[in-house]
Design a protein around this motif. Structure first.
Motif, PDB file in Angstrom:
ATOM      1  N   LEU A  16       0.833  -1.202   0.000  1.00 55.27           N
ATOM      2  CA  LEU A  16       0.000   0.000   0.000  1.00 55.27           C
ATOM      3  C   LEU A  16       0.867   1.251   0.000  1.00 55.27           C
ATOM      4  O   LEU A  16       0.683   2.161  -0.796  1.00 55.27           O
ATOM      5  CB  LEU A  16      -0.916  -0.041   1.229  1.00 55.27           C
ATOM      6  CG  LEU A  16      -1.981   1.042   1.346  1.00 55.27           C
ATOM      7  CD1 LEU A  16      -2.952   0.945   0.190  1.00 55.27           C
ATOM      8  CD2 LEU A  16      -2.726   0.913   2.664  1.00 55.27           C
ATOM      9  N   GLU A  20       0.387   2.923  -3.539  1.00 54.68           N
ATOM     10  CA  GLU A  20      -0.823   3.707  -3.387  1.00 54.68           C
ATOM     11  C   GLU A  20      -0.848   4.920  -4.313  1.00 54.68           C
ATOM     12  O   GLU A  20      -1.734   5.084  -5.163  1.00 54.68           O
ATOM     13  CB  GLU A  20      -0.910   4.133  -1.916  1.00 54.68           C
ATOM     14  CG  GLU A  20      -2.076   4.996  -1.569  1.00 54.68           C
ATOM     15  CD  GLU A  20      -1.987   5.423  -0.102  1.00 54.68           C
ATOM     16  OE1 GLU A  20      -0.852   5.547   0.408  1.00 54.68           O
ATOM     17  OE2 GLU A  20      -3.039   5.622   0.507  1.00 54.68           O
ATOM     18  N   SER A  21       0.166   5.727  -4.167  1.00 57.34           N
ATOM     19  CA  SER A  21       0.192   6.986  -4.889  1.00 57.34           C
ATOM     20  C   SER A  21       0.255   6.754  -6.405  1.00 57.34           C
ATOM     21  O   SER A  21      -0.488   7.344  -7.185  1.00 57.34           O
ATOM     22  CB  SER A  21       1.396   7.790  -4.408  1.00 57.34           C
ATOM     23  OG  SER A  21       1.611   8.860  -5.260  1.00 57.34           O
ATOM     24  N   ILE A  24      -3.037   5.450  -7.738  1.00 59.16           N
ATOM     25  CA  ILE A  24      -4.096   6.479  -7.802  1.00 59.16           C
ATOM     26  C   ILE A  24      -3.894   7.338  -9.042  1.00 59.16           C
ATOM     27  O   ILE A  24      -4.831   7.603  -9.794  1.00 59.16           O
ATOM     28  CB  ILE A  24      -4.106   7.339  -6.523  1.00 59.16           C
ATOM     29  CG1 ILE A  24      -4.565   6.500  -5.326  1.00 59.16           C
ATOM     30  CG2 ILE A  24      -5.021   8.542  -6.703  1.00 59.16           C
ATOM     31  CD1 ILE A  24      -4.479   7.201  -4.009  1.00 59.16           C
ATOM     32  N   CYS A  38      -9.440   6.754  -6.370  1.00 60.53           N
ATOM     33  CA  CYS A  38      -9.208   6.263  -5.010  1.00 60.53           C
ATOM     34  C   CYS A  38     -10.062   5.031  -4.737  1.00 60.53           C
ATOM     35  O   CYS A  38      -9.589   4.060  -4.128  1.00 60.53           O
ATOM     36  CB  CYS A  38      -9.508   7.346  -3.976  1.00 60.53           C
ATOM     37  SG  CYS A  38      -8.220   8.593  -3.906  1.00 60.53           S
ATOM     38  N   ASP A  39     -11.293   5.064  -5.198  1.00 55.37           N
ATOM     39  CA  ASP A  39     -12.149   3.888  -5.021  1.00 55.37           C
ATOM     40  C   ASP A  39     -11.533   2.669  -5.699  1.00 55.37           C
ATOM     41  O   ASP A  39     -11.503   1.577  -5.140  1.00 55.37           O
ATOM     42  CB  ASP A  39     -13.548   4.138  -5.624  1.00 55.37           C
ATOM     43  CG  ASP A  39     -14.330   5.135  -4.784  1.00 55.37           C
ATOM     44  OD1 ASP A  39     -13.883   5.424  -3.645  1.00 55.37           O
ATOM     45  OD2 ASP A  39     -15.364   5.643  -5.253  1.00 55.37           O
ATOM     46  N   VAL A  41      -8.466   2.131  -6.429  1.00 55.65           N
ATOM     47  CA  VAL A  41      -7.249   1.674  -5.770  1.00 55.65           C
ATOM     48  C   VAL A  41      -7.591   0.946  -4.469  1.00 55.65           C
ATOM     49  O   VAL A  41      -6.986  -0.073  -4.136  1.00 55.65           O
ATOM     50  CB  VAL A  41      -6.298   2.859  -5.525  1.00 55.65           C
ATOM     51  CG1 VAL A  41      -5.117   2.427  -4.676  1.00 55.65           C
ATOM     52  CG2 VAL A  41      -5.825   3.411  -6.852  1.00 55.65           C
ATOM     53  N   GLN A  42      -8.585   1.450  -3.794  1.00 54.40           N
ATOM     54  CA  GLN A  42      -9.006   0.746  -2.579  1.00 54.40           C
ATOM     55  C   GLN A  42      -9.461  -0.684  -2.931  1.00 54.40           C
ATOM     56  O   GLN A  42      -9.059  -1.649  -2.289  1.00 54.40           O
ATOM     57  CB  GLN A  42     -10.146   1.504  -1.904  1.00 54.40           C
ATOM     58  CG  GLN A  42     -10.527   0.886  -0.565  1.00 54.40           C
ATOM     59  CD  GLN A  42     -11.832   1.424  -0.025  1.00 54.40           C
ATOM     60  OE1 GLN A  42     -12.533   2.171  -0.701  1.00 54.40           O
ATOM     61  NE2 GLN A  42     -12.159   1.042   1.189  1.00 54.40           N
ATOM     62  N   PHE A  45      -6.589  -2.957  -3.598  1.00 55.55           N
ATOM     63  CA  PHE A  45      -5.887  -3.477  -2.423  1.00 55.55           C
ATOM     64  C   PHE A  45      -6.741  -4.459  -1.632  1.00 55.55           C
ATOM     65  O   PHE A  45      -6.219  -5.411  -1.054  1.00 55.55           O
ATOM     66  CB  PHE A  45      -5.396  -2.326  -1.539  1.00 55.55           C
ATOM     67  CG  PHE A  45      -4.121  -1.726  -2.062  1.00 55.55           C
ATOM     68  CD1 PHE A  45      -2.917  -2.393  -1.911  1.00 55.55           C
ATOM     69  CD2 PHE A  45      -4.128  -0.526  -2.739  1.00 55.55           C
ATOM     70  CE1 PHE A  45      -1.739  -1.860  -2.421  1.00 55.55           C
ATOM     71  CE2 PHE A  45      -2.970   0.007  -3.253  1.00 55.55           C
ATOM     72  CZ  PHE A  45      -1.768  -0.654  -3.089  1.00 55.55           C
ATOM     73  N   LEU A  46      -8.026  -4.230  -1.638  1.00 59.50           N
ATOM     74  CA  LEU A  46      -8.894  -5.211  -0.984  1.00 59.50           C
ATOM     75  C   LEU A  46      -8.774  -6.560  -1.691  1.00 59.50           C
ATOM     76  O   LEU A  46      -8.745  -7.611  -1.073  1.00 59.50           O
ATOM     77  CB  LEU A  46     -10.356  -4.730  -0.983  1.00 59.50           C
ATOM     78  CG  LEU A  46     -10.656  -3.591  -0.016  1.00 59.50           C
ATOM     79  CD1 LEU A  46     -12.075  -3.093  -0.190  1.00 59.50           C
ATOM     80  CD2 LEU A  46     -10.414  -4.023   1.428  1.00 59.50           C
ATOM     81  N   LYS A  47      -8.701  -6.454  -2.982  1.00 63.29           N
ATOM     82  CA  LYS A  47      -8.523  -7.672  -3.787  1.00 63.29           C
ATOM     83  C   LYS A  47      -7.197  -8.348  -3.430  1.00 63.29           C
ATOM     84  O   LYS A  47      -7.109  -9.561  -3.336  1.00 63.29           O
ATOM     85  CB  LYS A  47      -8.544  -7.265  -5.262  1.00 63.29           C
ATOM     86  CG  LYS A  47      -8.462  -8.404  -6.205  1.00 63.29           C
ATOM     87  CD  LYS A  47      -9.836  -8.798  -6.690  1.00 63.29           C
ATOM     88  CE  LYS A  47      -9.732 -10.110  -7.441  1.00 63.29           C
ATOM     89  NZ  LYS A  47     -10.933 -10.899  -7.326  1.00 63.29           N
ATOM     90  N   CYS A  49      -5.719  -8.248  -0.645  1.00 66.28           N
ATOM     91  CA  CYS A  49      -5.822  -8.872   0.674  1.00 66.28           C
ATOM     92  C   CYS A  49      -6.296 -10.310   0.565  1.00 66.28           C
ATOM     93  O   CYS A  49      -5.893 -11.169   1.340  1.00 66.28           O
ATOM     94  CB  CYS A  49      -6.798  -8.109   1.565  1.00 66.28           C
ATOM     95  SG  CYS A  49      -6.196  -6.504   2.072  1.00 66.28           S
ATOM     96  N   VAL A  67      -4.968  -5.382 -12.150  1.00 60.49           N
ATOM     97  CA  VAL A  67      -6.239  -5.352 -11.426  1.00 60.49           C
ATOM     98  C   VAL A  67      -6.790  -3.936 -11.409  1.00 60.49           C
ATOM     99  O   VAL A  67      -7.964  -3.689 -11.686  1.00 60.49           O
ATOM    100  CB  VAL A  67      -6.048  -5.899  -9.995  1.00 60.49           C
ATOM    101  CG1 VAL A  67      -7.309  -5.701  -9.184  1.00 60.49           C
ATOM    102  CG2 VAL A  67      -5.660  -7.365 -10.036  1.00 60.49           C
ATOM    103  N   ARG A  71     -10.198  -2.667 -13.230  1.00 63.30           N
ATOM    104  CA  ARG A  71     -11.198  -2.092 -12.340  1.00 63.30           C
ATOM    105  C   ARG A  71     -11.527  -0.661 -12.791  1.00 63.30           C
ATOM    106  O   ARG A  71     -12.686  -0.253 -12.835  1.00 63.30           O
ATOM    107  CB  ARG A  71     -10.630  -2.109 -10.915  1.00 63.30           C
ATOM    108  CG  ARG A  71     -11.566  -1.695  -9.856  1.00 63.30           C
ATOM    109  CD  ARG A  71     -12.406  -2.864  -9.326  1.00 63.30           C
ATOM    110  NE  ARG A  71     -13.516  -2.315  -8.560  1.00 63.30           N
ATOM    111  CZ  ARG A  71     -14.770  -2.305  -8.982  1.00 63.30           C
ATOM    112  NH1 ARG A  71     -15.099  -2.879 -10.103  1.00 63.30           N
ATOM    113  NH2 ARG A  71     -15.723  -1.762  -8.258  1.00 63.30           N
TER     114      ARG A  71
END
Lengths: 181, 912
Positions: A16, A20-21, A24, A38-39, A41-42, A45-47, A49, A67, A71
């Motif tokens: 992350l 992250e940056s 985004i 941002c959505d 990217v969130q 990362f949930l994926k 996990c 991914v 997305r």
């Protein structure tokens, strides 16, 4: 086996921090909105996990970008704001997505080059960014963009050529070369 | 030569960005040093690249909102994927599991533990061997999702689990699991067997989980975001085969698991194996026997079978393909009672369960084959009916594989696609020739093949740091890429055979026969006038630097050697086709060059129309007694018009009757349609070369121009008759897609390969002499049940010749380039009992290339041979190597070696 094992948690956290940056900004380029990016990217990362770490490790960057990209295109389609576009069509159109970088331009070169970049077809922009902003190799780009290696090479060459010619003030001299379909 | 080479802008860009391989880098640097213009362009590109890179040197950081971050991190904390953490045990589960364990363990565990511990180091090896489940069996990316879906089911009572499991077993579900290196330590592992993959037909109802890597094999509808989609479907050998991640990460897989697991449960890293559980009444044993080979024939289908109400036996089919054999090694064993197996599975005590299998495996395939009652499965077999079957398995096989296949090696081979082959390259499946018994098949017939495309294509992959796809490697084309120093034919025949026999380098008891053909060379001054029609693909896909630009360079090179007697025309095709250069005398270079320079790539590809036009131009300018040839340069991607391979092939085939020959030059990568092109060349009386570099273009079109253009004999067929009194069995190395029916040899209407001026064609046979100890397994040959009878029949004296030293007779048939009837040549081959070391340099080199090809194809015949062996053989056969091709070959071998960890070696007697 040589690596010291780090926990799943800190592995995700490290990913992350590191991506992250970049992600985004990448997703921003596709969705045209920071919020949506941002959505995306969130979600990415949930994926991550829930993905099997063993399969992702060692390919984290291409995995995340792939991914994220898929997305982002999904989201863009859903949002309907650019409903005419899909991945295939996007290459033909000049991107109107704002450049994620909002910092004040430093120097003429930078401004000029950003201007030229913004006018390139979206596919060229994307490859350009993956190369220079995200530091990927041709091969990684080919994976993420799901296109042949040779096309990555050709497209990036085209993008750089256009930039070079335009920056040299040859904006209107359309370059006649290979690849005109 | 380098001064002729001008790097394209794309090549220069790739160079600046560090994307070029060593060879290209060197070529570009040389060109830049020599050409001021190139240097200037390079500088300009470099400037733009630096500007571009600088653009992002100081971009602002973006971050998710705090809430978003929190969600992700909490997910990271709470979701531990692919470990059993989220599974909670209900009391019912626990109780039942313990009860089941109690029952089972009293019967099974003693043997199991025995199996685990007794084996020691050898056991681990077996495990390694077993660890090769087909990639599809390890598709675990989706597993987490299933967890979500299934978590409820897990909490439900055990009977439901059991009944569902029953259902899966009945359907012939496929259980695959990771085999732990050690037995589990705690009862808590019961339902959480280390990464057991349970694969069963999809059931809409929630599935029970039996392990932490549970997958449902047919449910391969992947989320759009899964990177499995990176590879186009048609590039995968099987629909659910490994994805890119898996390719590269295989070897890490276990390590990562080991790292991951300790957080939750004591778990152990483990290789993978797969089981199919098939139910069937004992009366169905015959059917079971067939099952692993192809369930359809047997009536029992692993996935569709509906279970009879009462089951008397269960067969556990262990399908663990040998690392590279491409063919699963299968062993079936029936159990007396279904219940028993089921309990083991359901109890999830996969440590025990999956440990059994390797031991059984050894029992079945190893020395103790047929030894009954010694394995866990047998112990519980109450009615005592135990059946064992081995398919395509010889006794030694497991050991050999163990010996030569460390885990890393295991994962590279056959069943999975090679890493990143961007685009949609297409190769036909090649099934390697196996040993054939002379008694059953005394004749071996094939068409010659002078193509070399597979070699340069393989070189392209290796120099990109990838192993070539298995099916792209045609061993005979690798061998024939090289020129061998066979004597020139004298007399009237356009070629002669040069046959050499020596011990096979990989097995001194076997013999290797090299059948070499040498086509008569033509002195340039004597060569007939040529009527060449270049048919160039200028569709959009040809725009890459290694396609159309290289095509242009290649043609320029070729036409420089033409004279005013020769004629050149250029036909292009894309969406439409057109005559760019009408037939022009070959010495008008300027016209040719400027026509070439006008070409641009764009549009779709209508190959069919272009082919028609090209053949028409060739016929209109036909030179009697000369060379009339269409030279097709393409990446093979015909996407408009007549796109079916069959259609194009028949078009070419009928055009070829006009006496116009065809050369196919394959260019580029990404969507190379290798199969189409080889097929076209084959049917069009032609040859097929793959041109990946300027150097290759020079080799094909300048150095070997005569061979490429001037056909000296066509429809050349080889038929070998083996002497059954000398040879027990034989194997043709390569030529898989050139094998002909024996009756086609004398049938002049059957098309076969052409041989060009100065061409050499080499074929290798591996022979097993008669009388070689029966303990020597001949892989690929089933032991004959009625052997004694057969051999007796053969042993009846036939003629004196049959008992001479003659090993075999090589018969050749060919036609003159414009002829219609064939001529027969015969050569008798006697055995001189030569040692490999006494063989010629060419013999050594050809055998090195053959072994290399077999290794690239993951041939089981080359498993016990290393890349070092290849190097040793090749170095013994370097000869003068004037063009440096052989040196380049050894470089490629080293490259492949560096990409593939060295196999572990066992003493020779173990291997053989």
């Amino acid at each position: 086996m040589t690596q010291t094992p780090i926990s799943h948690e800190s592995w995700i956290r490290a990913a992350l921090e590191h991506y992250e940056s970049k992600l985004i900004r990448y997703a921003w380029g596709i969705t045209g909105s920071r919020e949506l990016a941002c959505d995306v990217v969130q979600d990415t990362f949930l994926k991550l996990c829930t993905a099997e770490r063993a399969k992702v490790e060692g390919h984290l960057a291409p995995w995340l970008y792939t991914v994220c990209r898929n997305r982002a295109f999904d989201v863009r389609k859903k949002e309907g704001r650019m409903s005419v576009l899909d991945k295939e069509q996007s290459e033909a159109r000049a991107s109107d997505a704002p450049l994620p970088d909002t910092e004040a331009a430093r120097g003429e070169d930078r401004e000029a080059i950003l201007g030229v970049l913004g006018n390139l077809p979206e596919q060229q922009q994307e490859i350009f960014k993956l190369k220079f902003e995200h530091g990927m190799t041709y091969r990684e780009i080919a994976k993420v963009m799901e296109m042949p290696l040779s096309s990555v090479s050709a497209t990036l060459t085209k993008a750089l050529r256009t930039m070079r010619l335009r920056l040299n003030g040859q904006v209107n001299q359309a370059h006649v070369g290979l690849g005109g379909n | 030569m380098n001064s002729e080479y001008t790097p394209t802008e794309e090549e220069l860009t790739a160079y600046v960005l560090g994307e070029c391989d060593d060879i290209q880098t060197k070529a570009i640097e040389t060109a830049v040093a020599a050409q001021a213009e190139t240097a200037e362009l390079l500088e300009a590109i470099r400037e733009t690249v630096e500007l571009s890179a600088g653009l992002y040197s100081a971009v602002s950081g973006e971050a998710l909102s705090d809430e978003q971050r929190a969600e992700v991190t909490s997910a990271a904390e709470n979701v531990v994927p692919l470990t059993p953490k989220r599974r909670t045990f209900t009391l019912a589960e626990g109780l039942v599991a313990v009860a089941v364990l109690g029952v089972v363990s009293s019967i099974v565990l003693p043997q199991v533990n025995n199996a685990i511990y007794k084996g020691g180091g050898e056991y681990t090896n077996e495990e390694m061997y077993i660890a090769q489940s087909p990639p599809e069996a390890v598709d675990t990316l989706d597993t987490d999702v299933r967890y979500d879906q299934n978590s409820e089911a897990l909490a439900q009572d055990y009977t439901r689990l059991e009944s569902e499991h029953q259902e899966q077993i009945n359907k012939g579900g496929n259980i695959s699991g990771r085999n732990p290196a050690q037995p589990s330590k705690s009862g808590a592992m019961l339902l959480a067997g280390p990464s057991a993959n349970y694969q069963a037909p999809s059931t809409p109802a929630p599935e029970p989980n039996y392990g932490d890597g549970i997958t449902f094999i047919e449910n391969d509808a992947k989320s759009a975001e899964e990177p499995e989609e990176w590879l186009p479907e048609d590039e995968l050998p099987s629909a659910s085969a490994a994805n890119n991640f898996e390719d590269v990460s295989k070897s890490k897989d276990d390590a990562s698991r080991a790292k991951l697991k300790p957080q939750t449960k004591p778990a152990t890293p483990a290789p993978v194996e797969s089981f199919s559980v098939i139910t069937g009444a004992n009366t169905n044993l015959d059917a079971m026997k067939i099952l692993p080979e192809g369930a359809d024939g047997s009536g029992i289908k692993p996935y569709n079978q509906v279970a009879p109400k009462v089951e008397e036996s269960i067969a556990v089919v262990v399908t663990s393909p040998p690392p590279a054999a491409g063919k699963p090694m299968q062993t079936a064993r029936s159990y007396g009672r279904q219940e028993q197996l089921e309990k083991k599975v359901v109890s999830g005590n996969s440590t025990e369960l999956y440990s059994i299998a390797p031991q059984q495996f050894v029992d079945v395939n190893g020395v103790a084959r047929g030894g009954r009652g010694d394995s866990a499965g047998n112990a519980g077999n109450e009615d005592g009916r135990i059946m064992e079957f081995g398919f395509e398995v010889d006794n030694i096989e497991p050991r050999r594989l163990i010996a030569s296949a460390p885990p890393q090696d295991i994962y590279r081979p056959v069943p999975k696609p090679q890493p990143v082959t961007p685009g949609t390259e297409a190769y036909d499946r090649i099934i390697e020739n196996k040993f054939k018994r002379v008694a059953q098949a005394p004749l071996s017939t094939f068409s010659i093949d002078v193509d070399t495309a597979s070699y340069s294509n393989m070189r392209r992959f290796l120099s990109q740091g990838q192993m070539p796809p298995v099916d792209s490697v045609r061993v005979e084309e690798l061998i024939n890429y090289f020129n061998y120093d066979y004597p020139q034919p004298k007399g009237e025949d356009p070629f002669i055979a040069n046959i050499e026999v020596a011990a096979a380098p990989w097995n001194p008891q076997h013999k290797l026969v090299r059948v070499g053909l040498k086509g008569k060379d033509i002195v340039s001054e004597e060569r007939p006038a040529s009527n060449l029609v270049f048919l160039l693909d200028v569709s959009g896909s040809m725009s890459d630097h290694n396609k159309l630009p290289l095509v242009k360079q290649s043609i320029q090179m070729l036409t420089k050697q033409l004279t005013n007697r020769d004629r050149v025309a250029i036909v292009v095709y894309a969406g439409n086709s057109g005559l760019v250069l009408p037939s022009t005398p070959g010495n008008r270079h300027q016209d040719i060059v400027s026509a070439l320079e006008r070409l641009n790539a764009g549009g779709s590809t209508n190959g069919g129309a272009g082919i028609e036009l090209a053949y028409r131009v060739a016929s209109e300018n036909f030179i009697k007694g000369g060379v009339n040839r269409v030279i097709l340069a393409t990446d093979g991607d015909f996407n408009v018009g007549n796109t079916s391979r069959g259609g194009l092939v028949s078009q070419i085939e009928s055009s070829a009757k006009s006496g116009v020959f065809l050369s196919v030059l394959g260019f580029g990568m990404g969507n190379l349609k290798d199969a189409t092109m080889e097929n076209l060349a084959d049917k069009g009386n032609g040859n097929y070369a793959y041109i990946d570099t300027f150097h290759e273009a020079k080799k094909v079109l300048v150095d070997q121009m005569n061979g490429t253009l001037y056909t000296i004999a066509k429809d050349v067929k080889i038929q070998v008759e083996f002497n059954p009194n000398r040879i027990q069995s034989y194997r043709l190395i390569g030529y898989e897609n050139r094998v002909l029916a024996n009756r086609d040899f004398n049938d002049d209407t059957k098309d076969a390969g052409e041989i060009g001026a100065g061409h050499t064609v080499t074929a290798l046979y591996e022979l097993v002499p008669k009388g070689l100890s029966a303990t020597m397994p001949q892989r690929g040959v089933d032991n004959l049940r009625y052997k004694a009878v057969q051999e007796e029949a053969i042993a009846k004296p036939q003629s004196d010749v049959a008992f001479s030293q003659e090993l075999m007779t090589v018969k050749l048939r060919y036609k003159q380039p414009e002829g219609h009837t064939s001529k027969l040549l015969e050569f008798h081959v006697e055995d001189v009992n030569a040692d490999y070391n006494e063989s010629s340099k060419d013999f050594k080199f050809a055998s090195a290339v053959a072994v290399f090809g077999m290794k690239l194809r993951n041939s089981p015949f080359a498993h016990h041979l290393s890349y070092d062996d290849v190097l040793k053989m090749a170095e013994g056969g370097m000869g003068h190597d004037l063009n440096g091709y052989r040196t380049e070959f050894t470089g490629l071998v080293r490259k492949a070696k560096s990409m593939n960890p060295q196999p572990v070696y066992y003493p020779e007697e173990v291997i053989r």
